[in-house]
Scaffold this motif. Structure first.
Motif, short mmCIF file in Angstrom:
data_model
loop_
_atom_site.label_atom_id
_atom_site.label_comp_id
_atom_site.label_asym_id
_atom_site.label_seq_id
_atom_site.Cartn_x
_atom_site.Cartn_y
_atom_site.Cartn_z
N CYS A 163 -23.60 2.75 -8.46
CA CYS A 163 -23.63 2.56 -7.00
C CYS A 163 -23.00 3.75 -6.28
O CYS A 163 -23.53 4.25 -5.28
N ASP A 167 -32.43 6.92 -2.58
CA ASP A 167 -33.35 5.79 -2.72
C ASP A 167 -33.51 5.37 -4.17
O ASP A 167 -34.21 4.40 -4.46
N ARG A 211 -29.94 -3.70 -5.79
CA ARG A 211 -29.85 -2.66 -4.75
C ARG A 211 -29.45 -3.28 -3.41
O ARG A 211 -28.65 -2.71 -2.67
N GLY A 212 -30.00 -4.46 -3.11
CA GLY A 212 -29.65 -5.09 -1.85
C GLY A 212 -28.22 -5.59 -1.82
O GLY A 212 -27.58 -5.63 -0.76
N ARG A 242 -26.73 -0.89 -1.65
CA ARG A 242 -26.82 -0.73 -0.20
C ARG A 242 -25.45 -0.84 0.46
O ARG A 242 -25.14 -0.13 1.40
N ARG A 243 -24.61 -1.74 -0.08
CA ARG A 243 -23.29 -1.93 0.51
C ARG A 243 -22.41 -0.71 0.33
O ARG A 243 -21.63 -0.35 1.23
N THR A 278 -23.44 2.33 0.26
CA THR A 278 -23.93 3.32 1.23
C THR A 278 -23.48 2.96 2.64
O THR A 278 -23.06 3.83 3.41
N GLU A 279 -23.57 1.69 3.00
CA GLU A 279 -23.18 1.26 4.34
C GLU A 279 -21.70 1.53 4.61
O GLU A 279 -21.33 1.96 5.70
N ASP A 323 -33.92 -9.89 5.57
CA ASP A 323 -33.12 -8.78 6.10
C ASP A 323 -32.45 -9.16 7.41
O ASP A 323 -31.31 -8.77 7.68
#
Length: 674
Positions: A172, A179, A225-226, A230-231, A233-234, A594
Motif C-alpha cells: 500500500c 493505479d 484496493r478500495g 486507496r486509504r 493515498t487519501e 462509492d
C-alpha cells in the motif's frame, strides 16, 4: 492449538502459558523470576529429589524447585532481558525502524536488480514474495526483536501475526499515487486486468481456467484496493507515519498463545510509539488538527484487520473447486460490482443512469420496438431509451440519485442532512436512552434478579435484543445517513454484530472478566461453561462437555482480545457512543457504493471532530490526543473479535454443536450474503 491445556513442568498444576521458555503456572514463573532477579541461588538442604507435585509441596524446597525450573527449559536470560528492557529501548523507535527499513530497501535493490518496471504474473509474484519474506526477516524482524526483548516463542507469535500484514501495508505504501499494486521488486499488478495477471509464464495457457480464476479472485483484489490502498493515498501517509504504524501492527495484543508478560511489553511499546507519533504530528500539523490526523492513522489498524479477514476469504476461495454465486448487472448482463440506486448493476450502467437522471431531460425515444438487445458492453450503448427503461425495470430509483444531488448542492439543508448543524453526541445519547428504556421494559430490569444464563436463554435474549437495537438505535444512524435505502441497509447489517460485541464488553467492563453481562441483567460464567451448555432435556452430559471443549478457547480469546482491552481503556458512555458511530459509518464493505463510502468518510470526520473536542473538554491538557488514540484502537479489538466469530462459524459447520451455536453466527452469515 489455542486453548489447549498443559501441566506445569515444575509442580504439575495447570499451566496457563509459556513462561521464560517452558510451560509453567503463574506461581512457578513468579518464583523463577524472583530467584533470578535476586542473583542468589537457593541453598541445597536436601537429597535433590523432593516431591513438588502440588501447590503445597512445591513451597517446601526452593532448591529442588529452582533446579526443576532449569531442567524443563526455563531460561534465566529471558528474565534478565525483561528486567533490563527499559535500559535497552533506544530514545527514538522511529529512527531505529527507519534505518532498518532503509536496509531492507537496499537489500531489495541488490537482490532483485530490477532496472525497469513491468507487468507481473502470478507465478512471478509468488517467487518475489517468497524471496522478500527472507529479506524482511533479516532486517525488519531482527530490529523488532531487539527493540523489545522477550522469549523466542513470543517473538514467533508476534512475527506470525505481523508478517503478512507488513507485506500488505508495504505494498500500500509503495503504491501511493499509482493505479497499480507495486511489488517489492518494482514490478506491478494491474488490478483492472486480472485475466492477464493469472496467465501462466510457462507458455501453456488454459483460457477457461484463467477466466475462472480471475472471475473468482478479482473482487478481492478490487476490495483490497478500495479498502487499504486507496486509504493510504487519501491520507498521504509519509515514511515516518508508516514506520510508526508498522510498530503498532507488530506490538499487537490478544493473540493466540500470547502470554501476559508479552501483552504487557506490547502495550508499553505501543504507548511509546503513540507518544512519538503525537510529537511528530504536532510538529507536522502546527495546529490543533494533529489529534484528527492521529485518529485517521489509528483507524488504519482497523482497515488492516479487515483486510486480513479478506485475505482469509481470498485463500478459501482460491482453494474451493465450486464457484461462488456472482451478481450480474440487471441491465447489460456484465458482472455487477455492487447495488447502485436500488439494483445490482455494473458501474457503467450506474453512471449512465446517474447522468440521465441528473440532466433532468427526457429520454428521446429512438426508432425501435422497445426491446433492443443490451447484453454486452457494445450493445448497451446503442439505445439509450431501452437502456434507461431497463434500469427502471430492474428497480433503480431516480429518487436515490436526486437525494445525492441535493446533498451535494445544498449541504446545509437540514431536511436531507440533519447532522450538519447539530451535536451528534446529544442525538446518540437520546437514541441510546431509548434503547435502554426499551430493554428495561422488555426485560423487566427494575424487578429482575440477575442469574446465570444457559445457551438457550442467551439465544432467546440475543434475538430479542437485536430487534430492539434495530428499532431504537441503528435506526437513528440510518435516519441521518444521506444515501439510498439499500446502502443504509448494508450499513445496518454490517453494524449489528460488531455493535453487540462492543456493547457486551462495555457493560462488563466494571465487573469480573470471568462474567459476561447480558443486556437483560443475567450473566454467563465463563469459568463454568459446562453448565452454560447443559440442556436438562438431554440425558447425555457428554454433549455439553464436548461443546465446552470446542468453544471455551473462543470465549477466552474474546475475553483477551476485546473485553480486557475495553476494561483497560475504561470507556465512558460518550466514548462508547462515539465508537459505535465509527462502527456504523464504516467503509470497505462488500456491495458498498462509492457514494456511500464518501458519506461514511464525511460522517467519520464529524465523529472525530466531536470526539476530539469532547476529550479536550474532559482532560484539559495536550495529552487528549493519547486518549483519542486509545479509543480508536478499540475498533481494532472489535474487528479481531469479529474474526473470532467467523472462526466460531467455521467450527459450527464442521462439528455438530446440537443447537448450541452462538446466535450472532446467523447474523454473520446473513451479513455475508445479504
Amino acid at each position: 492449538m489455542a486453548g489447549t491445556q498443559f501441566a506445569c513442568g515444575v509442580c504439575d498444576e495447570k499451566s496457563d502459558a509459556f513462561h521464560f521458555g517452558a510451560f509453567s503456572c503463574n506461581a512457578c514463573a513468579a518464583f523463577f523470576r524472583r530467584i533470578v532477579s535476586s542473583n542468589q541461588t537457593p541453598k541445597v538442604q536436601c537429597s535433590g529429589n523432593c516431591d513438588l507435585t502440588n501447590h503445597i509441596l512445591r513451597r517446601m524446597c526452593p532448591s529442588c524447585r529452582y533446579d526443576k525450573c532449569l531442567k524443563i527449559g526455563m531460561k534465566p536470560s529471558a528474565v534478565q532481558s525483561k528486567r533490563a528492557k527499559s535500559d535497552e529501548v533506544p530514545e527514538s523507535i522511529l529512527e531505529e525502524l527507519k534505518q532498518s527499513y532503509e536496509h531492507l530497501r537496499e537489500l531489495r535493490r541488490h537482490t532483485f536488480k530490477n532496472e525497469t518496471s513491468k507487468l507481473t504474473f502470478f507465478e512471478e509474484m509468488d517467487e518475489v514474495v517468497s524471496i522478500d519474506i527472507n529479506l524482511i526477516l533479516d532486517t525488519m524482524m531482527k530490529k523488532f526483536t531487539k527493540l523489545a526483548p522477550m522469549t523466542d516463542d513470543q517473538h514467533r507469535c508476534l512475527i506470525t501475526n505481523f508478517l503478512v500484514l507488513f507485506i500488505i501495508a508495504d505494498q500500500c505504501f509503495r503504491s501511493i499515487d499509482s493505479d497499480y499494486t507495486i511489488l517489492a521488486n518494482g514490478n506491478y499488478v494491474d488490478v483492472r486486468n486480472t485475466d492477464q495477471h493469472y496467465q501462466s509464464t510457462s507458455g501453456v495457457v488454459d483460457e477457461n481456467r484463467v477466466a475462472r480464476t480471475s472471475m473468482f479472485l478479482a473482487p478481492y483484489w478490487r476490495l483490497g484496493r478500495g479498502m487499504m490502498f486507496r486509504r493510504f493515498t487519501e491520507l498521504r501517509i509519509d515514511l515516518n507515519e508508516f514506520m510508526l504504524f508498522l510498530g503498532l501492527i507488530y506490538w499487537d495484543f490478544g493473540l493466540p498463545d500470547q502470554t501476559d508478560e508479552c501483552i504487557e511489553i506490547c502495550l508499553g511499546m505501543r504507548t511509546r510509539i503513540f507518544e512519538e507519533l503525537k510529537n511528530y504530528e504536532q510538529k507536522k500539523c502546527r495546529n490543533d488538527g494533529f489529534p484528527l490526523r492521529i485518529g485517521e492513522i489509528m483507524l488504519l489498524l482497523q482497515m488492516v484487520q479487515k483486510y486480513s479477514t479478506v485475505m482469509q476469504e481470498y485463500k478459501t476461495i482460491a482453494i474451493m473447486e465450486s464457484p461462488p454465486g456472482l451478481q450480474i448487472c440487471g441491465v447489460c448482463g456484465e458482472t455487477a460490482d455492487a447495488v447502485h440506486f436500488g439494483a445490482h448493476s455494473c458501474r457503467a450502467c450506474a453512471a449512465f443512469f446517474r447522468r440521465k437522471v441528473a440532466s433532468g431531460k427526457p429520454i428521446q425515444v429512438s426508432r425501435c420496438a422497445g426491446n433492443c438487445r443490451l447484453e454486452n458492453q457494445l450493445l448497451r450503448r446503442l439505445c439509450a431509451s431501452c437502456r434507461y427503461d431497463k434500469c427502471i425495470k430492474i428497480g433503480m430509483k431516480t429518487s436515490a440519485v436526486l437525494s445525492r444531488l441535493i446533498v451535494k448542492s445544498e449541504p446545509s439543508s437540514s431536511e436531507f442532512s440533519p447532522w450538519m448543524g447539530e451535536n451528534l453526541l446529544d442525538q446518540m445519547k437520546a437514541a441510546y436512552e431509548r434503547l435502554e428504556n426499551a430493554r428495561s421494559e422488555v426485560f423487566n430490569l427494575e424487578t429482575r434478579v440477575p442469574k446465570t444464563a444457559n445457551y438457550k436463554e442467551l439465544n432467546e435474549m440475543c434475538n430479542i435484543d437485536i430487534s430492539l437495537i434495530k428499532q431504537h438505535y441503528s435506526i437513528f444512524f440510518q435516519s441521518i445517513t444521506p444515501t439510498d435505502d439499500d446502502q443504509r441497509g448494508f450499513l445496518e447489517n454490517h453494524f449489528i454484530v460488531p455493535y453487540v460485541l462492543l456493547d457486551g464488553a462495555f457493560k462488563s467492563q466494571d465487573g469480573d472478566l470471568d462474567f459476561f453481562l447480558m443486556p437483560n441483567g443475567d450473566y454467563v460464567d465463563i469459568r463454568n461453561l459446562d453448565n452454560f451448555y447443559q440442556n436438562p432435556e438431554e440425558k447425555d452430559d457428554s454433549i455439553a462437555e464436548g461443546v465446552t471443549v470446542l468453544m471455551k478457547p473462543y470465549w477466552m480469546l474474546n475475553q483477551r482480545v476485546l473485553r480486557k482491552n475495553v476494561k483497560e481503556v475504561k470507556l465512558d458512555l460518550s466514548e462508547y457512543l462515539f465508537v459505535s458511530a465509527l462502527i456504523f459509518w464504516d467503509f470497505g464493505i462488500p456491495n458498498q457504493s462509492d457514494e456511500c463510502i464518501k458519506v461514511c468518510k464525511q460522517m467519520r470526520s464529524r465523529i472525530f471532530e466531536e470526539l476530539t473536542n469532547y476529550e479536550k473538554s474532559i482532560i484539559k491538557t495536550d495529552d487528549h490526543s493519547l486518549r483519542v488514540g486509545e479509543i480508536v484502537i478499540v475498533l481494532q479489538a472489535v474487528q479481531k473479535a469479529l474474526g473470532i466469530m467467523h472462526e466460531c462459524n467455521d467450527i459450527s459447520m464442521i462439528y455438530n454443536l446440537y443447537g448450541r451455536e452462538c446466535p450472532l453466527i446467523k447474523r454473520t452469515e446473513l451479513n455475508e450474503f445479504k
